[in-house]
Design an enzyme around this catalytic site. Structure first.
Site, PDB file in Angstrom:
ATOM      1  CB  CYS A  56      -0.780  -0.021   1.028  1.00  0.00           C
ATOM      2  SG  CYS A  56      -2.225  -1.322   0.822  1.00  0.00           S
ATOM      3  CG  ASP A  58       1.268   5.005   3.361  1.00  0.00           C
ATOM      4  OD1 ASP A  58       2.648   6.141   3.616  1.00  0.00           O
ATOM      5  OD2 ASP A  58       1.063   4.900   2.876  1.00  0.00           O
ATOM      6  CB  CYS A  83       4.763   9.734   0.269  1.00  0.00           C
ATOM      7  SG  CYS A  83       3.076  10.591   0.893  1.00  0.00           S
ATOM      8  CB  CYS A 130      -0.296   9.506   3.807  1.00  0.00           C
ATOM      9  SG  CYS A 130      -0.318  10.297   2.324  1.00  0.00           S
TER      10      CYS A 130
END
Lengths: 223, 166
Positions: A56, A58, A83, A130
């Site tokens: 995914c 992360d 990210c 995120c």
């Protein structure tokens, strides 16, 4: 190939969404705080967690040292694959729980993704999901410590509750749908099929949507 | 114009190959996306394992290097590129995929500039990454999303997504 110090905002042509990160996000991304550089000596940390999935995009690992007497977090070390917003959010969270001599566990459990985002000076809308991981990693690491020290009554498991037994929709499904932008019962139903053939659960779904909207988008005042 | 093109293609291919060779020499654990020989001369798309594409881009940007994540037809999406996935790569690899595009103005100096900074950026990001993927991995290691430990939404909702984007 010249370096650009004052970059213009990047705006998606179709949706108009902004992509620019705040100054604080940039600072935490380029100079993350409380990273665990050395190889982790598992025994020297009181609580640990690993959340997310490489598929995914992360993954986050957290190591905690806890002052059991004062019920406070002494140290928060981390490593993150993800990210810029995921990295910056973990870094900011590590600062939030360790600043001013460490945060009490009670207060740490009350930290919401929205609080992290505020401290970061905001995140682009599409990047809000995120920042959610840090808060989950902290909870998981605290649960690990609770388990190790036999404080079972303090362990909180979230997301596992089944809302609609027919379509096997859980709280986590609703949470994810809201994070992806489904903010009405109709939109959530379109994604998850929740309540189709079992409309009795829809009031509960509505309540959950409101809960997650407030949690992630802080809409209490405007709605 | 055709004459110019005829000169330009081998020039860009040579530079691209220089970049590719440099990257594979200087950075461990990388995978080439695309066919080894049968591909356009002005692109290089590689997966750099254990780092995430966006983080890589922002660091490159600091050095004035412009690159992209995903495939060219999928650059505005946050989800792993379906094009790169269709080429048989697990999602983990796709998240760390980066694409360099060369043009008429690209010079050898530009390539060397990238080769100078990319390895240290990757090294830095790998130091803060909790991952250690295997190069020979063919399937997704843990097909779980971070919320509720379920199948990732882009797998579960593939159908709905397709309808939405028409």
């Amino acid at each position: 190939m010249t370096s650009r110090k004052n970059k213009p905002d990047v705006v998606n042509k179709i949706t108009g969404h902004s992509w620019a990160y705040s100054k604080i996000v940039r600072e935490h991304f380029f100079k993350p705080k409380n990273l665990l550089w050395e190889n982790p000596n598992t025994a020297s940390y009181d609580g640990q967690s690993l959340v997310g999935s490489p598929a995914c995009g992360d993954v986050m690992r957290v190591w905690l040292k806890i002052d059991a007497k004062k019920d406070k977090i002494k140290e928060f070390k981390w490593r993150t694959f993800g990210c810029a917003s995921a990295i910056a959010a973990t870094s900011m969270l590590s600062v939030m729980v360790t600043e001013k001599g460490g945060l009490s566990i009670k207060k740490a459990l009350n930290i919401k993704p929205q609080d992290i985002i505020k401290r970061l000076g905001g995140l682009p809308d599409r990047k809000i999901h995120c920042s959610v991981l840090g808060d989950k990693a902290l909870r998981a690491a605290l649960n690990d410590w609770f388990k190790k020290t036999g404080q079972f009554q303090r362990i909180e498991v979230e997301g596992a509750k089944l809302i609609d037994p027919n379509t096997k929709t859980t709280e986590a499904d609703i949470e994810e749908a809201v994070l992806e932008g489904a903010t009405t019962v109709e939109a959530v139903q379109k994604r998850t099929k929740v309540g189709i053939g079992y409309p009795e659960c829809l009031p509960q779904v509505e309540e959950l949507i409101r809960f997650y909207r407030e949690k992630y988008f802080d809409e209490k005042k405007s709605k | 114009m055709d004459k110019k093109k005829l000169k330009e293609r081998p020039r860009q291919k040579k530079l691209r190959d220089r970049l590719e060779k440099g990257i594979s020499r200087l950075i461990p654990k990388i995978v080439l996306n695309g066919h080894k020989i049968r591909r356009l001369p002005n692109f290089l798309n590689v997966a750099i394992l254990d780092v995430e594409g966006e983080a890589l881009l922002l660091h490159l940007d600091e050095y004035g290097i412009v690159a992209n994540t995903g495939s060219a037809c999928n650059s505005e999406s946050l989800e792993p590129s379906y094009v790169l996935s269709a080429m048989g790569n697990p999602y983990e690899f796709v998240h760390g995929s980066i694409r360099f595009t060369l043009g008429q103005e690209t010079t050898k100096r530009d390539i060397d500039h990238v080769l100078k900074y990319l390895p240290r950026i990757v090294e830095g990001l790998r130091r803060i990454s909790p991952l250690n993927l295997k190069l020979d991995q063919k399937k997704m290691a843990a097909p779980l999303a971070f919320i509720g430990n379920q199948t990732p939404h882009f797998l579960r909702n593939a159908k709905i997504k397709n309808q939405k984007s028409k």
